[in-house]
Enzyme design. Sequence first.
Site, mmCIF file in Angstrom:
data_model
loop_
_atom_site.group_PDB
_atom_site.id
_atom_site.type_symbol
_atom_site.label_atom_id
_atom_site.label_comp_id
_atom_site.label_asym_id
_atom_site.label_seq_id
_atom_site.Cartn_x
_atom_site.Cartn_y
_atom_site.Cartn_z
ATOM 1 N N ASP A 115 -2.927 -64.097 -39.016
ATOM 2 C CA ASP A 115 -1.762 -64.736 -38.411
ATOM 3 C C ASP A 115 -0.904 -65.299 -39.552
ATOM 4 O O ASP A 115 -1.187 -65.063 -40.743
ATOM 5 C CB ASP A 115 -2.177 -65.778 -37.356
ATOM 6 C CG ASP A 115 -2.766 -67.060 -37.947
ATOM 7 O OD1 ASP A 115 -2.955 -67.129 -39.185
ATOM 8 O OD2 ASP A 115 -3.050 -67.989 -37.171
ATOM 9 N N HIS A 116 0.135 -66.058 -39.187
ATOM 10 C CA HIS A 116 1.052 -66.606 -40.195
ATOM 11 C C HIS A 116 0.330 -67.532 -41.178
ATOM 12 O O HIS A 116 0.653 -67.559 -42.362
ATOM 13 C CB HIS A 116 2.210 -67.353 -39.503
ATOM 14 C CG HIS A 116 1.733 -68.308 -38.450
ATOM 15 N ND1 HIS A 116 1.258 -67.873 -37.227
ATOM 16 C CD2 HIS A 116 1.601 -69.652 -38.452
ATOM 17 C CE1 HIS A 116 0.874 -68.930 -36.515
ATOM 18 N NE2 HIS A 116 1.071 -70.014 -37.242
ATOM 19 N N CYS A 130 -7.095 -66.589 -40.360
ATOM 20 C CA CYS A 130 -6.154 -67.511 -39.721
ATOM 21 C C CYS A 130 -6.198 -68.783 -40.561
ATOM 22 O O CYS A 130 -6.666 -68.750 -41.704
ATOM 23 C CB CYS A 130 -6.488 -67.746 -38.242
ATOM 24 S SG CYS A 130 -8.068 -68.553 -37.907
ATOM 25 N N GLY A 131 -5.723 -69.904 -40.060
ATOM 26 C CA GLY A 131 -5.689 -71.123 -40.868
ATOM 27 C C GLY A 131 -7.074 -71.545 -41.318
ATOM 28 O O GLY A 131 -7.330 -71.782 -42.496
ATOM 29 N N THR A 132 -7.979 -71.634 -40.355
ATOM 30 C CA THR A 132 -9.346 -72.063 -40.659
ATOM 31 C C THR A 132 -10.342 -70.909 -40.661
ATOM 32 O O THR A 132 -11.477 -71.089 -41.123
ATOM 33 C CB THR A 132 -9.824 -73.047 -39.572
ATOM 34 O OG1 THR A 132 -9.701 -72.385 -38.297
ATOM 35 C CG2 THR A 132 -8.994 -74.329 -39.568
ATOM 36 N N GLY A 133 -9.975 -69.807 -40.065
ATOM 37 C CA GLY A 133 -10.914 -68.703 -39.833
ATOM 38 C C GLY A 133 -11.670 -68.864 -38.523
ATOM 39 O O GLY A 133 -12.334 -67.932 -38.063
ATOM 40 N N ILE A 134 -11.556 -70.042 -37.925
ATOM 41 C CA ILE A 134 -12.355 -70.331 -36.722
ATOM 42 C C ILE A 134 -11.784 -69.606 -35.496
ATOM 43 O O ILE A 134 -12.522 -68.974 -34.733
ATOM 44 C CB ILE A 134 -12.447 -71.856 -36.463
ATOM 45 C CG1 ILE A 134 -13.186 -72.538 -37.615
ATOM 46 C CG2 ILE A 134 -13.157 -72.132 -35.141
ATOM 47 C CD1 ILE A 134 -13.174 -74.069 -37.558
ATOM 48 N N GLY A 135 -10.480 -69.697 -35.312
ATOM 49 C CA GLY A 135 -9.868 -69.065 -34.133
ATOM 50 C C GLY A 135 -10.125 -67.569 -34.093
ATOM 51 O O GLY A 135 -10.485 -67.019 -33.044
ATOM 52 N N HIS A 158 -28.545 -59.767 -43.634
ATOM 53 C CA HIS A 158 -29.385 -60.161 -42.498
ATOM 54 C C HIS A 158 -28.750 -59.929 -41.125
ATOM 55 O O HIS A 158 -29.471 -59.648 -40.163
ATOM 56 C CB HIS A 158 -29.756 -61.646 -42.616
ATOM 57 C CG HIS A 158 -30.723 -61.921 -43.735
ATOM 58 N ND1 HIS A 158 -31.284 -63.158 -43.947
ATOM 59 C CD2 HIS A 158 -31.218 -61.113 -44.718
ATOM 60 C CE1 HIS A 158 -32.096 -63.107 -44.997
ATOM 61 N NE2 HIS A 158 -32.070 -61.871 -45.498
ATOM 62 N N ARG A 207 -37.237 -56.448 -40.718
ATOM 63 C CA ARG A 207 -37.398 -57.423 -39.627
ATOM 64 C C ARG A 207 -36.056 -57.863 -39.049
ATOM 65 O O ARG A 207 -35.990 -58.361 -37.923
ATOM 66 C CB ARG A 207 -38.201 -58.631 -40.108
ATOM 67 C CG ARG A 207 -37.488 -59.483 -41.138
ATOM 68 C CD ARG A 207 -38.400 -60.577 -41.687
ATOM 69 N NE ARG A 207 -37.711 -61.501 -42.573
ATOM 70 C CZ ARG A 207 -37.454 -61.267 -43.849
ATOM 71 N NH1 ARG A 207 -37.808 -60.104 -44.387
ATOM 72 N NH2 ARG A 207 -36.837 -62.167 -44.603
ATOM 73 N N HIS A 208 -34.979 -57.664 -39.819
ATOM 74 C CA HIS A 208 -33.656 -58.081 -39.336
ATOM 75 C C HIS A 208 -33.102 -57.130 -38.281
ATOM 76 O O HIS A 208 -32.218 -57.520 -37.509
ATOM 77 C CB HIS A 208 -32.688 -58.234 -40.515
ATOM 78 C CG HIS A 208 -33.172 -59.262 -41.487
ATOM 79 N ND1 HIS A 208 -33.138 -60.614 -41.213
ATOM 80 C CD2 HIS A 208 -33.763 -59.127 -42.700
ATOM 81 C CE1 HIS A 208 -33.682 -61.272 -42.217
ATOM 82 N NE2 HIS A 208 -34.071 -60.396 -43.139
HETATM 83 C C1 RB5 Z 1 -2.184 -71.723 -36.536
HETATM 84 O O1 RB5 Z 1 -1.403 -72.849 -36.698
HETATM 85 C C2 RB5 Z 1 -3.653 -72.093 -36.526
HETATM 86 O O2 RB5 Z 1 -3.960 -72.765 -35.342
HETATM 87 C C3 RB5 Z 1 -4.518 -70.863 -36.671
HETATM 88 O O3 RB5 Z 1 -4.175 -70.196 -37.833
HETATM 89 C C4 RB5 Z 1 -6.009 -71.061 -36.781
HETATM 90 O O4 RB5 Z 1 -6.351 -71.995 -37.745
HETATM 91 C C5 RB5 Z 1 -6.752 -71.240 -35.527
HETATM 92 O O5 RB5 Z 1 -7.978 -71.348 -35.488
#
Ligand code: RB5
Length: 152
Positions: A7-8, A64-69, A97, A131-132
């Site tokens: 994303d941006h 993305c910003g955190t990689g979490i989304g 693994h 085993r994995h």
């Molecule tokens: C975008 O502002 C931000 O929410 C997205 O990049 C990401 O960090 C979501 O998890």
Amino acid sequence: MIIIGSDHAGYDLKEFLKKNLERINMPYVDCGCDGSSVDYPDIAESVCRKVLKDPDTNKGVIICGTGIGVSITANKIKGVRAALCADYYSAKYTRMHNNSNVICLGGRTLGEGCAWEMLDIWLKTEFIGGRHNARVDKITAIESKECIENEQ
Ligand code: RB5
């Protein structure tokens, strides 16, 4: 083939990683974005669908910003094992693994050099099986069960 997208918030890191892939002659497909604002689930889905077109050889990189989304989104897709990585050891061992086929990175949380080292080792490291295999098969079994239960 490497399928990459962001994303941006991950755009600058995506461009940096692409330059490094070019430097080592590693071909890739860029699923966007072009720097303008987009919703990370759309990019994550687009990368993962392309990876699954040839799951034996393709690998995905989503930022993305955190990689979490992007990691939450990617792991909703059957057949995707997406690993959110912020350290070298995890990037290496999630291939060995978990046989991860997608790596998720944070454009606002990682330095460029660190992100490239993680991607490089992730691409070079093979699943060790043994085993994995049984553990990864259990992930797949849970995924299949979940799909059936969701349909009921
Ligand atoms: C975008 O502002 C931000 O929410 C997205 O990049 C990401 O960090 C979501 O998890």
